[in-house]
Design a protein around this motif. Sequence first.
Motif, PDB file in Angstrom:
ATOM      1  N   TYR A   1       0.810  -1.215   0.000  1.00  0.00           N
ATOM      2  CA  TYR A   1       0.000   0.000   0.000  1.00  0.00           C
ATOM      3  C   TYR A   1       0.849   1.274   0.000  1.00  0.00           C
ATOM      4  O   TYR A   1       0.514   2.252  -0.684  1.00  0.00           O
ATOM      5  CB  TYR A   1      -0.903   0.035   1.232  1.00  0.00           C
ATOM      6  N   THR A   2       1.952   1.292   0.756  1.00  0.00           N
ATOM      7  CA  THR A   2       2.576   2.572   1.106  1.00  0.00           C
ATOM      8  C   THR A   2       4.020   2.784   0.666  1.00  0.00           C
ATOM      9  O   THR A   2       4.508   3.914   0.723  1.00  0.00           O
ATOM     10  CB  THR A   2       2.540   2.761   2.630  1.00  0.00           C
ATOM     11  N   SER A   3       4.731   1.740   0.235  1.00  0.00           N
ATOM     12  CA  SER A   3       6.183   1.889   0.066  1.00  0.00           C
ATOM     13  C   SER A   3       6.615   2.492  -1.264  1.00  0.00           C
ATOM     14  O   SER A   3       7.736   2.985  -1.379  1.00  0.00           O
ATOM     15  CB  SER A   3       6.866   0.526   0.249  1.00  0.00           C
ATOM     16  N   THR A   4       5.763   2.437  -2.274  1.00  0.00           N
ATOM     17  CA  THR A   4       6.189   2.895  -3.600  1.00  0.00           C
ATOM     18  C   THR A   4       5.970   4.388  -3.777  1.00  0.00           C
ATOM     19  O   THR A   4       5.127   5.011  -3.121  1.00  0.00           O
ATOM     20  CB  THR A   4       5.425   2.159  -4.719  1.00  0.00           C
ATOM     21  N   GLU A   5       6.706   4.954  -4.707  1.00  0.00           N
ATOM     22  CA  GLU A   5       6.543   6.369  -5.037  1.00  0.00           C
ATOM     23  C   GLU A   5       5.128   6.642  -5.552  1.00  0.00           C
ATOM     24  O   GLU A   5       4.506   7.644  -5.216  1.00  0.00           O
ATOM     25  CB  GLU A   5       7.583   6.769  -6.082  1.00  0.00           C
ATOM     26  N   GLU A   6       4.611   5.712  -6.369  1.00  0.00           N
ATOM     27  CA  GLU A   6       3.265   5.891  -6.916  1.00  0.00           C
ATOM     28  C   GLU A   6       2.214   5.860  -5.805  1.00  0.00           C
ATOM     29  O   GLU A   6       1.268   6.648  -5.793  1.00  0.00           O
ATOM     30  CB  GLU A   6       2.961   4.801  -7.944  1.00  0.00           C
ATOM     31  N   GLY A   7       2.382   4.912  -4.856  1.00  0.00           N
ATOM     32  CA  GLY A   7       1.441   4.820  -3.752  1.00  0.00           C
ATOM     33  C   GLY A   7       1.427   6.073  -2.896  1.00  0.00           C
ATOM     34  O   GLY A   7       0.364   6.537  -2.463  1.00  0.00           O
ATOM     35  N   LYS A   8       2.593   6.646  -2.652  1.00  0.00           N
ATOM     36  CA  LYS A   8       2.676   7.873  -1.865  1.00  0.00           C
ATOM     37  C   LYS A   8       2.042   9.042  -2.607  1.00  0.00           C
ATOM     38  O   LYS A   8       1.414   9.914  -2.000  1.00  0.00           O
ATOM     39  CB  LYS A   8       4.136   8.166  -1.531  1.00  0.00           C
ATOM     40  N   LYS A   9       2.200   9.042  -3.937  1.00  0.00           N
ATOM     41  CA  LYS A   9       1.596  10.112  -4.735  1.00  0.00           C
ATOM     42  C   LYS A   9       0.069  10.034  -4.666  1.00  0.00           C
ATOM     43  O   LYS A   9      -0.614  11.056  -4.555  1.00  0.00           O
ATOM     44  CB  LYS A   9       2.062   9.992  -6.186  1.00  0.00           C
ATOM     45  N   VAL A  10      -0.477   8.813  -4.713  1.00  0.00           N
ATOM     46  CA  VAL A  10      -1.929   8.633  -4.610  1.00  0.00           C
ATOM     47  C   VAL A  10      -2.424   9.155  -3.265  1.00  0.00           C
ATOM     48  O   VAL A  10      -3.474   9.808  -3.172  1.00  0.00           O
ATOM     49  CB  VAL A  10      -2.306   7.149  -4.800  1.00  0.00           C
ATOM     50  N   GLU A  11      -1.667   8.866  -2.193  1.00  0.00           N
ATOM     51  CA  GLU A  11      -2.058   9.347  -0.866  1.00  0.00           C
ATOM     52  C   GLU A  11      -2.054  10.870  -0.808  1.00  0.00           C
ATOM     53  O   GLU A  11      -2.972  11.480  -0.245  1.00  0.00           O
ATOM     54  CB  GLU A  11      -1.102   8.774   0.184  1.00  0.00           C
ATOM     55  N   ARG A  12      -1.020  11.491  -1.393  1.00  0.00           N
ATOM     56  CA  ARG A  12      -0.956  12.955  -1.378  1.00  0.00           C
ATOM     57  C   ARG A  12      -2.150  13.570  -2.102  1.00  0.00           C
ATOM     58  O   ARG A  12      -2.622  14.654  -1.725  1.00  0.00           O
ATOM     59  CB  ARG A  12       0.348  13.437  -2.019  1.00  0.00           C
ATOM     60  N   ASN A  13      -2.619  12.893  -3.136  1.00  0.00           N
ATOM     61  CA  ASN A  13      -3.745  13.390  -3.922  1.00  0.00           C
ATOM     62  C   ASN A  13      -5.100  12.884  -3.403  1.00  0.00           C
ATOM     63  O   ASN A  13      -6.122  13.079  -4.069  1.00  0.00           O
ATOM     64  CB  ASN A  13      -3.580  12.983  -5.387  1.00  0.00           C
ATOM     65  N   ASN A  14      -5.074  12.224  -2.230  1.00  0.00           N
ATOM     66  CA  ASN A  14      -6.303  11.675  -1.622  1.00  0.00           C
ATOM     67  C   ASN A  14      -7.036  10.732  -2.571  1.00  0.00           C
ATOM     68  O   ASN A  14      -8.270  10.692  -2.608  1.00  0.00           O
ATOM     69  CB  ASN A  14      -7.236  12.818  -1.189  1.00  0.00           C
ATOM     70  N   GLY A  15      -6.261   9.972  -3.333  1.00  0.00           N
ATOM     71  CA  GLY A  15      -6.848   9.012  -4.258  1.00  0.00           C
ATOM     72  C   GLY A  15      -7.147   7.683  -3.578  1.00  0.00           C
ATOM     73  O   GLY A  15      -6.807   7.459  -2.417  1.00  0.00           O
ATOM     74  N   GLU A  16      -7.769   6.795  -4.329  1.00  0.00           N
ATOM     75  CA  GLU A  16      -8.133   5.470  -3.811  1.00  0.00           C
ATOM     76  C   GLU A  16      -7.217   4.414  -4.406  1.00  0.00           C
ATOM     77  O   GLU A  16      -6.833   4.497  -5.573  1.00  0.00           O
ATOM     78  CB  GLU A  16      -9.589   5.150  -4.144  1.00  0.00           C
ATOM     79  N   LYS A  17      -6.895   3.412  -3.589  1.00  0.00           N
ATOM     80  CA  LYS A  17      -6.057   2.306  -4.044  1.00  0.00           C
ATOM     81  C   LYS A  17      -6.886   1.031  -4.057  1.00  0.00           C
ATOM     82  O   LYS A  17      -7.624   0.759  -3.111  1.00  0.00           O
ATOM     83  CB  LYS A  17      -4.840   2.130  -3.131  1.00  0.00           C
ATOM     84  N   TRP A  18      -6.719   0.249  -5.105  1.00  0.00           N
ATOM     85  CA  TRP A  18      -7.477  -0.996  -5.265  1.00  0.00           C
ATOM     86  C   TRP A  18      -6.512  -2.171  -5.189  1.00  0.00           C
ATOM     87  O   TRP A  18      -5.627  -2.317  -6.025  1.00  0.00           O
ATOM     88  CB  TRP A  18      -8.205  -0.983  -6.595  1.00  0.00           C
ATOM     89  N   LEU A  19      -6.694  -3.009  -4.178  1.00  0.00           N
ATOM     90  CA  LEU A  19      -5.826  -4.168  -3.935  1.00  0.00           C
ATOM     91  C   LEU A  19      -6.541  -5.440  -4.365  1.00  0.00           C
ATOM     92  O   LEU A  19      -7.726  -5.625  -4.091  1.00  0.00           O
ATOM     93  CB  LEU A  19      -5.473  -4.252  -2.450  1.00  0.00           C
ATOM     94  N   ALA A  20      -5.806  -6.317  -5.031  1.00  0.00           N
ATOM     95  CA  ALA A  20      -6.337  -7.654  -5.357  1.00  0.00           C
ATOM     96  C   ALA A  20      -5.199  -8.655  -5.232  1.00  0.00           C
ATOM     97  O   ALA A  20      -4.145  -8.474  -5.852  1.00  0.00           O
ATOM     98  CB  ALA A  20      -6.931  -7.681  -6.761  1.00  0.00           C
ATOM     99  N   CYS A  21      -5.396  -9.695  -4.440  1.00  0.00           N
ATOM    100  CA  CYS A  21      -4.352 -10.691  -4.207  1.00  0.00           C
ATOM    101  C   CYS A  21      -4.893 -12.084  -4.520  1.00  0.00           C
ATOM    102  O   CYS A  21      -6.070 -12.381  -4.274  1.00  0.00           O
ATOM    103  CB  CYS A  21      -3.873 -10.635  -2.755  1.00  0.00           C
ATOM    104  N   PHE A  22      -4.014 -12.932  -5.023  1.00  0.00           N
ATOM    105  CA  PHE A  22      -4.413 -14.277  -5.427  1.00  0.00           C
ATOM    106  C   PHE A  22      -3.348 -15.278  -5.019  1.00  0.00           C
ATOM    107  O   PHE A  22      -2.155 -14.982  -5.044  1.00  0.00           O
ATOM    108  CB  PHE A  22      -4.640 -14.336  -6.940  1.00  0.00           C
ATOM    109  N   ARG A  23      -3.815 -16.477  -4.651  1.00  0.00           N
ATOM    110  CA  ARG A  23      -2.918 -17.538  -4.237  1.00  0.00           C
ATOM    111  C   ARG A  23      -2.770 -18.571  -5.350  1.00  0.00           C
ATOM    112  O   ARG A  23      -3.753 -18.961  -6.001  1.00  0.00           O
ATOM    113  CB  ARG A  23      -3.459 -18.224  -2.979  1.00  0.00           C
ATOM    114  N   ARG A  24      -1.544 -19.022  -5.537  1.00  0.00           N
ATOM    115  CA  ARG A  24      -1.275 -20.110  -6.493  1.00  0.00           C
ATOM    116  C   ARG A  24      -1.765 -21.408  -5.866  1.00  0.00           C
ATOM    117  O   ARG A  24      -1.336 -21.782  -4.771  1.00  0.00           O
ATOM    118  CB  ARG A  24       0.221 -20.167  -6.784  1.00  0.00           C
ATOM    119  N   ILE A  25      -2.679 -22.085  -6.529  1.00  0.00           N
ATOM    120  CA  ILE A  25      -3.263 -23.289  -5.938  1.00  0.00           C
ATOM    121  C   ILE A  25      -2.388 -24.513  -6.211  1.00  0.00           C
ATOM    122  O   ILE A  25      -1.582 -24.532  -7.141  1.00  0.00           O
ATOM    123  CB  ILE A  25      -4.688 -23.557  -6.472  1.00  0.00           C
TER     124      ILE A  25
END
Length: 258
Positions: free
Chosen positions: A229-253
């Motif tokens: 959520y927070t470590s990348t430059e892009e993620g920090k930029k989204v936070e500064r602009n009060n944008g929304e982040k969409w997370l999707a995670c998947f497991r290898r079966i």
Amino acid sequence: MGKRKRAAPEQTPQDEDQKLLPQKRFYRQRAHANPFSDHTLDYPKSPQHIDWQAHYPGVDPGKKPEYADIGCGFGGLSIALAPLFPDSLILGMEIRVQVSQYVKDRITALRTANTGDPKAHYQNVSIVRANAMKFLPNYFEKASLSALFFLFPDPHFKVRKHKARIISPTLLAEYAFVLRPGGIVYTITDVKDLHDWMRTHLENFPLFEPVSEEELRVEGKGEVVDAVYTSTEEGKKVERNNGEKWLACFRRIEVPRV
């Protein structure tokens, strides 16, 4: 009487560390690169042809990367993961010349500044300049990775450019090949259309199943999710602009043997 001169602030170890780090302004680069172009890349014939000791000189020989940060940008996630998994190897992959050089110089500086820290020594993180869409199996053996990260990838908004998106049915077969059963694919973006695209393609691929953020935190992967959520430059930029982040995670079966 003359004015008293204000004493210069005392330099802290953090200040000294900051002086060692490279400055982004000296690594100018376009925001995106065409993954279908010939980027004059040197790549190994196979994972067996890679000398990982050259990338991780302070790590036991024989170890291989376990976490792959695809399109790592300026290395925020890769570097955040290094102290979380001091006994595992993290590899960032970035196609842009100047950006990959910045990350390489950043890792070198962090290694120099943290030589005495047994956990945050940064000997376990490295980067290669590579086109992951073309050459991922040249770097990773079958079922060798515990996690793949796709953080704020290029949205390629135009329909005719969708074939260049990093998540596609063809590429998912390669991701399933290098990811071990139980391994996690992490995706995040601030573009809802791209989020829906990645989530839908992963849901429709038979070797992946969705795993919620809550499940990952219960399994002890909360720090990884926070870094996503927070470590990348892009993620920090989204936070500064009060944008929304969409997370999707998947497991290898795990595929049952017949």
